[in-house]
Write a protein that holds these residues in place. Structure first.
Motif, PDB file in Angstrom:
ATOM      1  N   CYS A 293       9.801 -50.859  56.427  1.00  0.00           N
ATOM      2  CA  CYS A 293      10.776 -50.443  57.440  1.00  0.00           C
ATOM      3  C   CYS A 293      11.434 -49.108  57.100  1.00  0.00           C
ATOM      4  CB  CYS A 293      11.847 -51.519  57.594  1.00  0.00           C
ATOM      5  SG  CYS A 293      11.210 -53.082  58.191  1.00  0.00           S
ATOM      6  N   GLN A 294      11.513 -48.764  55.831  1.00  0.00           N
ATOM      7  CA  GLN A 294      12.198 -47.532  55.461  1.00  0.00           C
ATOM      8  C   GLN A 294      11.430 -46.299  55.912  1.00  0.00           C
ATOM      9  OE1 GLN A 294      12.925 -47.113  51.291  1.00  0.00           O
ATOM     10  NE2 GLN A 294      14.248 -45.356  51.504  1.00  0.00           N
ATOM     11  N   THR A 295      10.115 -46.342  55.749  1.00  0.00           N
ATOM     12  CA  THR A 295       9.301 -45.172  56.077  1.00  0.00           C
ATOM     13  C   THR A 295       8.481 -45.340  57.350  1.00  0.00           C
ATOM     14  OG1 THR A 295       7.460 -45.986  54.747  1.00  0.00           O
ATOM     15  CG2 THR A 295       9.082 -44.615  53.628  1.00  0.00           C
ATOM     16  N   GLY A 296       8.332 -46.572  57.834  1.00  0.00           N
ATOM     17  CA  GLY A 296       7.483 -46.805  58.992  1.00  0.00           C
ATOM     18  C   GLY A 296       6.011 -46.854  58.658  1.00  0.00           C
ATOM     19  N   ILE A 297       5.665 -46.958  57.384  1.00  0.00           N
ATOM     20  CA  ILE A 297       4.264 -47.002  56.978  1.00  0.00           C
ATOM     21  C   ILE A 297       3.689 -48.391  57.220  1.00  0.00           C
ATOM     22  CG2 ILE A 297       2.687 -46.830  55.017  1.00  0.00           C
ATOM     23  CD1 ILE A 297       4.548 -44.801  53.792  1.00  0.00           C
ATOM     24  N   VAL A 298       2.525 -48.456  57.831  1.00  0.00           N
ATOM     25  CA  VAL A 298       1.785 -49.711  57.955  1.00  0.00           C
ATOM     26  C   VAL A 298       1.029 -49.909  56.646  1.00  0.00           C
ATOM     27  CG1 VAL A 298       0.072 -51.006  59.257  1.00  0.00           C
ATOM     28  CG2 VAL A 298       1.582 -49.415  60.444  1.00  0.00           C
ATOM     29  N   LEU A 299       1.547 -50.794  55.802  1.00  0.00           N
ATOM     30  CA  LEU A 299       0.977 -50.974  54.467  1.00  0.00           C
ATOM     31  C   LEU A 299      -0.366 -51.688  54.509  1.00  0.00           C
ATOM     32  CD1 LEU A 299       4.249 -52.062  52.627  1.00  0.00           C
ATOM     33  CD2 LEU A 299       3.244 -49.780  52.720  1.00  0.00           C
ATOM     34  N   HIS A 300      -0.472 -52.703  55.358  1.00  0.00           N
ATOM     35  CA  HIS A 300      -1.714 -53.466  55.484  1.00  0.00           C
ATOM     36  C   HIS A 300      -1.903 -53.865  56.939  1.00  0.00           C
ATOM     37  CE1 HIS A 300      -2.124 -53.894  51.128  1.00  0.00           C
ATOM     38  NE2 HIS A 300      -0.853 -54.239  51.095  1.00  0.00           N
ATOM     39  N   LYS A 301      -3.153 -53.999  57.313  1.00  0.00           N
ATOM     40  CA  LYS A 301      -3.484 -54.483  58.645  1.00  0.00           C
ATOM     41  C   LYS A 301      -4.672 -55.418  58.534  1.00  0.00           C
ATOM     42  CE  LYS A 301      -4.147 -52.952  63.428  1.00  0.00           C
ATOM     43  NZ  LYS A 301      -4.220 -51.782  64.322  1.00  0.00           N
TER      44      LYS A 301
ATOM     45  N   GLY B  73      10.851 -43.307  48.609  1.00  0.00           N
ATOM     46  CA  GLY B  73       9.778 -44.067  49.225  1.00  0.00           C
ATOM     47  C   GLY B  73      10.101 -45.542  49.359  1.00  0.00           C
ATOM     48  N   PRO B  74       9.173 -46.310  49.931  1.00  0.00           N
ATOM     49  CA  PRO B  74       9.405 -47.737  50.177  1.00  0.00           C
ATOM     50  C   PRO B  74       9.396 -48.548  48.889  1.00  0.00           C
ATOM     51  CG  PRO B  74       7.160 -47.139  50.759  1.00  0.00           C
ATOM     52  CD  PRO B  74       7.872 -45.856  50.449  1.00  0.00           C
ATOM     53  N   GLU B  75       9.976 -49.744  48.959  1.00  0.00           N
ATOM     54  CA  GLU B  75      10.027 -50.623  47.800  1.00  0.00           C
ATOM     55  C   GLU B  75       8.630 -51.024  47.337  1.00  0.00           C
ATOM     56  OE1 GLU B  75      12.427 -53.955  48.718  1.00  0.00           O
ATOM     57  OE2 GLU B  75      14.287 -52.813  48.892  1.00  0.00           O
ATOM     58  N   SER B  76       7.705 -51.147  48.264  1.00  0.00           N
ATOM     59  CA  SER B  76       6.356 -51.555  47.899  1.00  0.00           C
ATOM     60  C   SER B  76       5.646 -50.521  47.031  1.00  0.00           C
ATOM     61  CB  SER B  76       5.534 -51.813  49.161  1.00  0.00           C
ATOM     62  OG  SER B  76       5.514 -50.662  49.989  1.00  0.00           O
TER      63      SER B  76
END
Length: 748
Positions: A459-467, A311-314
């Motif tokens: 960028c790794q998963t393409g997940i929009v973490l926040h908007k 998963g992403p670093e976040s």
């Protein structure tokens, strides 16, 4: 000061004390507030929940604590009668008993001329006057619903706005609320929740606007269905996933449906369980039979936490937390438990969590729909990315660039509509890696701005973490910094802060992990074209506006109410609109470069100089090629500490020039001809404002064009090559096609 109470006579003392105790018991049972309040007078209304911006106290108001009670050895008594005239006037103005409200200890002390004076401990004033703690059974009954004289009958309790600390939540007292289903702890100062509150029937919990930094204590509420955690700036995306994992019956978080996060947690758990199991088999195969089993199992847990990644670093905090739990459960079962270890059962999805499925790579694929924290749309299918087996260069020493698109996102469109082809993306900025020893490095988290939205994407998963949305705004620029914040308890926290600005001339400071705006700077009366933080001062922010001014701000560090107090340090006047800002890499605290509509300029920004308003020190002249004198420079970035890459709007070239060789010949001149090192071939388009970027550690220059292509240049050989350099423009290393027909507002 309390008037001394009469002492009972030896003869009738026992009888009188018995009558007083009986009267006290009757008053306690009756619930009459007048029997428990000094003088029986009406006090101020109960404290209201504070707004997040006010920090819990209105201007001009004294501190309001929870209910204080004054007691004596003879029962509940007044702290002393008032003068008779005042008592009579007060009695005539007294409201009906059903409208009377209890007074706080603060109001009682003010009434007797003791405002803001703390009540001394019992040992200093004798046993007659005692101040009870912040929470008492009487306070719970007053704030509970339905009204009852027994704590066990209360189903809803409002403890908001009392400035409660974590140590004020007494488990022995709260555990008596055996039927409590709804609890409001909003607008307090809680940093943690006690682990043994005993509220097993709780279904609704509100903890907004506190200082919570950990959510693992929520596991004691297995029946929880609704949870509010807004306004806790130290909670992260990983904490949101922990909440979903710990509370299997959770339906709503912060007023939103929690099903999508639950699906993501289940997907992550399946993958992590599969990877930990595979690591167990590999780890135990390398161990000798003679090695002590207990030590080997402890070493396995440490090895799994260190080596198992997904998963992403976040989300690394959540994944490592789950890897440790899965590893410990696997060790406890002797390696026989190979399915989804420790996942709470969700009745509606029990059958879907039986068989783990493994994926060989942590890359976003078309089937991974469940890994989306917020809506994100792809303009076209994502081709696979090349991560292994990259081809080598012709000399066999450097790997040749071979970049491929990984994700296509259309997350800035209006109302998330894929038909929106008008919203433009204006800028993006990668979050720096704030860890020690990684100065200048960036993470895999990128912020993008366009339209009324700012998106933070992994960028790794393409997940929009926040908007983050600001209706009526159009964002043109974003910039990152990190601030060290000290909490009210004295703890230091590291914040990643994102500044975003645009059409309205406002700078919004966003706390990215908590997902809210914690400050607004009214920087300019006209639109802000670009902004950037100083690389040497984390609170110094440059803003460049269409009013032809550049302002240096000190945004400061947020206070205990998470509010910024920005101050203006410098004003730099420009002859034309500044489009790009770039602190000089070798001396960022001294000079600032700016690409403007009328050319490239430089200012002295040293703060030890007396002038607070300054004009351009030097204008750079490009005698030939793309940037002739007076022509627009809309792309500007340092390739290393000396070499600058700049882009104009003609002749289809990007110029590489030396800062040091140019600056050494300055003298007292106000105009300098740059020392050109090389020119890079670029698109012949006449369109402007395409962003130019560099990767200083890799010697890479990148620039987009009007066709949706990305021009990539590997300039390491140019940086090391001795003059004379080739006169002809250098061809790009690669021209990557982002998408055959990219839609407006598409992120690649």
């Amino acid at each position: 000061m309390a008037r001394p109470l009469p002492q009972p006579s030896p003869a009738g003392g026992a009888a009188r004390a018995g009558h007083l105790r009986a009267a006290a018991r009757r008053s306690d049972r009756s619930g009459c507030p007048c029997s428990r309040i000094p003088g029986g007078l009406r006090g101020p209304p109960p404290p209201q929940p504070p707004s997040p911006r006010s920090g819990g106290q209105s201007a001009g108001a004294g501190p309001r604590g929870p209910l204080g009670v004054v007691v004596s050895p003879w029962g509940t008594r007044s702290a002393g009668p008032l003068p008779s005239g005042r008592r009579q006037r007060r009695a005539r103005a007294a409201p009906p008993p059903e409208l009377r409200q209890p007074r706080t200890l603060t109001s009682v002390s003010r009434r007797h001329g003791l405002a803001r004076t703390p009540v001394p401990p019992a040992g200093q004033r004798g046993s007659r006057l005692l101040a009870m703690g912040p929470l008492s059974a009487r306070l719970l009954m007053q704030r509970g619903r339905p009204k009852s004289d027994r704590l066990g009958k209360i189903r809803s309790l409002d403890l908001s706005g009392l400035k409660l600390l974590s140590e004020h939540l007494d488990p022995k007292l709260l555990s008596r609320l055996t039927q409590l289903q709804e609890l409001d702890l909003s607008n307090n100062q809680l940093e943690t929740l006690p682990a043994n509150l005993g509220l097993s029937h709780l279904r609704i919990l509100r903890c907004a606007n506190n200082q919570l930094g950990d959510v693992t204590a929520l596991c004691q509420f297995p029946q929880l269905e609704e949870l509010s955690l807004e306004g806790n700036p130290f909670l992260t995306v990983s904490d949101n996933l922990k909440v979903s994992f710990l509370l299997p019956k959770l339906r709503k978080v912060n007023g939103k449906d929690a099903s999508s996060t639950s699906s993501q947690v289940e997907s992550l758990n399946r993958e992590l369980t599969s990877r930990v199991t595979a690591h167990w088999e590999k780890f135990m195969a390398t161990r000798s039979p003679e090695e002590e089993a207990e030590k080997a199992q402890a070493d396995f847990v440490k090895s799994a936490v260190r080596n198992v990644r997904y998963g992403p670093e976040s989300l690394s905090e959540f994944t490592q937390w789950r890897v440790q739990m899965i590893s410990e459960a696997l060790v406890a079962s002797g390696g026989t438990q190979v399915h989804e270890t420790g996942i709470p059962e969700r009745p509606s999805k029990a059958t879907a969590a039986q068989e783990p499925r493994a994926r060989p790579m942590a890359l976003k694929r078309s089937g991974d729909v469940s890994l989306s924290l917020s809506p994100s749309k792809r303009g076209c299918p994502s081709p696979p990315a090349h991560v292994e087996g990259s081809p080598m260069g012709s000399d066999g020493s450097q790997p040749a660039l071979d970049l491929e698109p990984l994700h296509f996102l259309q997350c800035h469109s209006k109302n998330n509509s894929p038909r929106d082809l008008e919203t433009q993306l204006w800028a993006c900025a990668f979050e720096p890696a704030w860890e020690e020893g990684q100065a200048g490095a960036t993470s895999q988290t990128v912020a993008t701005c366009g339209g009324e939205a700012v998106c933070v994407i992994d960028c790794q998963t393409g997940i929009v973490l926040h908007k983050y949305k600001a209706p009526g705004e159009e964002f043109f620029s974003v910039a990152w910094t990190a601030l060290t914040v000290v909490t009210q308890a004295g703890h230091k926290k590291r914040w990643s802060v994102l500044a975003a600005a645009g059409l309205r001339g406002l700078v919004r400071l966003l706390h990215v992990r908590a997902g809210f705006c914690c400050g607004v700077i009214r920087a300019h009366k006209k639109a802000i074209a670009t902004l950037c933080f100083s690389p040497t001062h984390e609170t110094h922010l440059f803003t460049a506006s269409y009013d032809k001014r550049i302002i240096l701000w000190d945004v400061g560090v947020p206070n205990h109410d998470y509010e910024f107090q920005a101050s203006q340090l410098l004003t730099l006047d420009a002859a034309s609109i500044p489009l790009r800002l770039c602190p000089v890499a070798s001396c960022p605290e001294a000079y600032l470069l700016a690409g403007c509509e009328g050319g490239c300029c430089c200012w002295d920004v040293r703060l030890d100089q007396p002038q607070k308003r300054r004009v351009c020190e030097v204008e750079f002249v490009f005698s030939e090629g793309s940037e002739a004198p007076g022509r627009r420079v809309d792309g500007l970035a340092f390739v290393n500490e000396d070499v600058v890459a700049s882009k104009g709007n003609s002749l289809g070239t990007i110029c590489l020039w030396s800062w040091s060789q140019t600056w050494v010949g300055r003298g007292k001149q106000s105009t300098l001809a740059v020392v050109v090192l090389a020119r890079l071939q670029w698109s012949p388009t006449k369109l402007a404002y395409f962003s130019l970027s560099t990767c200083p550690d890799e010697g890479i220059v990148l620039c987009g064009d009007e066709e949706g292509n990305v021009w990539v240049y590997d300039v390491r050989h140019i940086l090391t090559q001795q003059p004379p350099l080739p006169a002809a423009p250098q061809a790009p290393t690669q021209v990557g096609t982002a998408c055959p027909s990219p839609a407006a507002g598409t992120i690649v």
